[in-house]
Enzyme design. Structure first.
Site, short mmCIF file in Angstrom:
data_model
loop_
_atom_site.label_atom_id
_atom_site.label_comp_id
_atom_site.label_asym_id
_atom_site.label_seq_id
_atom_site.Cartn_x
_atom_site.Cartn_y
_atom_site.Cartn_z
N GLY A 74 -5.16 -3.05 17.83
CA GLY A 74 -5.67 -1.68 17.75
C GLY A 74 -5.03 -0.81 18.81
N CYS A 101 -3.26 -9.40 19.60
CA CYS A 101 -2.86 -8.23 20.38
C CYS A 101 -4.08 -7.64 21.10
CB CYS A 101 -2.17 -7.23 19.47
SG CYS A 101 -1.14 -6.09 20.39
N TYR A 102 -4.56 -6.45 20.70
CA TYR A 102 -5.74 -5.89 21.36
C TYR A 102 -6.90 -6.89 21.33
CZ TYR A 102 -9.97 -3.32 22.22
OH TYR A 102 -11.19 -2.96 22.74
N HIS A 193 2.17 -10.33 16.56
CA HIS A 193 1.53 -10.10 15.25
C HIS A 193 1.94 -11.19 14.23
CE1 HIS A 193 -0.38 -6.28 16.11
NE2 HIS A 193 0.63 -6.09 16.94
N GLU A 195 0.68 -11.52 11.35
CA GLU A 195 0.45 -11.04 9.98
C GLU A 195 1.67 -10.37 9.36
OE1 GLU A 195 -0.84 -9.97 12.75
OE2 GLU A 195 -1.20 -7.82 12.82
N ASP A 251 -5.36 -1.35 -12.35
CA ASP A 251 -6.72 -1.73 -11.94
C ASP A 251 -7.73 -1.58 -13.07
OD1 ASP A 251 -5.44 -2.00 -9.54
OD2 ASP A 251 -6.18 -0.10 -8.72
N LYS A 392 -4.54 -5.32 -4.07
CA LYS A 392 -3.73 -5.05 -5.27
C LYS A 392 -3.02 -6.31 -5.80
CE LYS A 392 -2.21 -1.57 -7.82
NZ LYS A 392 -3.05 -0.45 -8.28
#
Ligand code: XMP
Length: 536
Positions: A74, A101-102, A193, A195, A251, A392
């Site tokens: 963040g 991280c944060y 990170h 991710e 969707d 998605k």
């Protein structure tokens, strides 16, 4: 994808109870990568939910009963002492915690370590780390083979003193605590990170945390999701009737097929041709529905109604609201005609849910995205949203599980207000004709040269400014067409697509030659942020 307008109370109530126990909880401290963390967890087959830290207290945590918690990165800085707090209940819950991280810095401070501003040692970009000792059970386990780790750093603060009980798992040349662990408490911190794809082993690290450290079963599969949602829809709807609006997009098509499987003839699909569709779109939707759902479509040609309502309006938000309002009137009309409809089916997906929550918290409207954001109270329709937990890519997997054709599943998104947000300013019939023709050429060339699936979204925009051109000896003074193509994973951020110049040249040439009234074509090279994907 949405900043939903105020919703009436009937809908809010339905939303409030639509939560279920998550295997993992991801607390979002505002990193641009928070959704990616949740997606990586789910790619490991583990169901997780993304929540705002302020929404978590001891009682909520007991109800959600997660097997582990991930604290995202963040923008706040622990070193300045005014950072968003991690709810105390998280540290008291006794489940494994992974701070990124944060999140790692907040964890370090909580357990008595020290965090300082990195100053000139701030690092943004690729870095190389090496494991220290055995790397602990998280990194050591995931990287037992190599011992080396390419990673993506993005930080201004650093852990400079380990909290008691922690050990360093990995270090880089400039970051002495690139990762830390306390195996007894089962707490782990990553300064980098995992991710993002720039950390190649990152997905394995997240999967290891979810499946091995937290012992979550890998049951989040398309097959199970379909079975679970079909049962949930049957429970919710009982013998009731559901009205679902198809937009032609992925969707609503997946939601329709899922609902059809769950409740058969109790589902009524409606498709409103608002006159703001792309070339051939209405026909495509009708044939898709015939193929997937049988001939049960309520087709409403409302082009004139929409055009009349939009006449003289040039402000984007006003256009969106008028379109939303028209849709609602048509739903009301059709619901009344059908008689006893109690439910409204929607293809709402997880990013809509997350962003609606975030935008109502921040009360900041960028664009109102939901066309059906506010149904009048007297309609008392309950929402049925079988995709509201899905990202998605998960919607696409569920669609494949339900045998939707790949062509339908891989279509670019198309906004609810349609071409109204691509004709800048007032929407006029001649502008729509021009835009449809230019857009069709652009998409045709993208498909022909196999670029359609290499970009996330591509379209033409009609600019009502006139520019001078020349054909033969004749001077032309005509509107401009802009082309937009973007690459993105989540549509929250996007990069303009580096289309080959030869492709752009062909498209521009064809538009100028084949579309009357256009003598200039430009290519949009803005990324998001600061530009949005759509021009309005
Ligand atoms: P923006 O323009 O906000 O778009 O960067 C991000 C994605 O959302 C789509 N979009 C919409 N979708 N109703 C929708 O259903 C809308 O009002 C709307 N506005 C934008 C846009 O096409 C892109 O995919």
């Amino acid at each position: 994808m949405s900043a939903s307008p105020e919703r009436p109370s009937t809908i809010r109530a339905a939303e409030a109870e639509a939560s279920s126990a998550a295997a993992l909880l991801v607390l979002d401290f505002g990193s641009q990568y928070s959704q990616l963390i949740a997606r990586r967890v789910r790619e490991a087959g583990v169901y997780c939910e993304l929540r705002a830290p302020q929404s978590i207290d001891a009682a909520t945590l007991r109800r959600l009963a997660p097997r582990g918690v991930i604290l995202s990165g963040g923008p706040d800085t622990v070193a300045e002492g005014n950072a968003a707090p991690v709810p105390a209940a998280v540290f008291d819950a006794g489940v494994p915690i992974l701070g990124i991280c944060y999140g790692m810095q907040a964890m370090a401070v909580h357990f008595g370590g020290r965090v300082e501003c990195a100053g000139t040692a701030s690092e943004f970009g690729r870095a190389q780390a090496r494991l220290l000792g055995d790397g602990g059970d998280l990194l050591g386990g995931a990287l037992a083979q190599s011992g080396d780790l390419s990673l993506w750093m993005s930080h201004g603060d650093l852990v400079t003193e380990l909290p008691p009980g922690f050990a360093i798992s990995a270090a880089t040349d400039s970051v002495p605590v690139a990762a830390m662990h306390d195996t007894t408490r089962r707490c782990y911190g990553l300064q980098f990170h995992p991710e993002v794809t720039h950390t190649p082993e990152g997905a394995a690290i997240i999967a290891r945390f979810a499946r091995d450290v937290c012992a979550c079963p890998a049951t989040w599969t398309a097959h199970n999701i379909v079975a679970h949602e079909v049962a949930a829809v049957r429970r919710q709807v009982g013998a009731g009737q559901v009205l679902l609006a198809l937009s032609g997009g992925v969707d609503s098509a997946v939601a329709a097929v899922l609902l059809r499987r769950a409740i058969g003839e109790q589902l009524h699909c409606i498709f409103v041709n608002n006159g703001l569709l792309r070339a051939g779109e209405a026909e495509q939707v009708r044939s898709m529905v015939a193929q997937l759902l049988g001939n049960s479509l309520i087709y409403v040609d409302a082009a004139d109604e929409f055009m009349t309502a939009l006449a003289g309006v040039d402000e984007p938000e006003r256009k969106r609201h008028i379109i939303g309002h028209q849709f609602i009137q048509i739903f009301e009309r059709e619901a009344k005609r059908l008689g006893d409809v109690e439910f409204l089916g929607q293809g709402t997906i997880y990013p809509d849910v997350i962003e609606s929550a975030a935008s109502s918290a921040q009360a900041r409207l960028i664009k109102s995205h939901h066309n059906v954001g506010g149904l009048p109270d007297h309609m008392r329709l309950q929402l049925v949203e079988p995709l509201r937990k899905l990202f998605k890519d998960e919607v696409r997997e569920v669609g494949a599980e339900l045998d939707l054709p790949a062509k339908q599943l891989r279509r670019h998104p198309f906004p609810g207000p349609g071409l109204a947000v691509r004709v800048l300013g007032e929407v006029t019939a001649p502008a729509l004709v021009t835009l449809r023709a230019a857009d069709a050429i652009f998409l045709e060339e993208l498909r022909r040269r196999r670029w359609y699936h290499r970009v996330a979204q591509a379209f033409a925009v009609f600019l009502p400014v006139r520019s001078v051109g020349v054909t033969g000896d004749a001077r032309r003074y005509e509107p401009v067409i802009a082309l937009r193509a973007v690459e993105t994973e989540d549509f929250m951020t996007a990069r303009w697509a580096r289309l080959p110049p030869a492709l752009l040249a062909t498209v521009a040439e064809r538009i100028v030659n084949e579309v009357p009234g256009v003598s200039r074509v430009v290519y949009d090279i803005s990324s998001k942020p600061p530009a949005t994907v759509e021009w309005e």
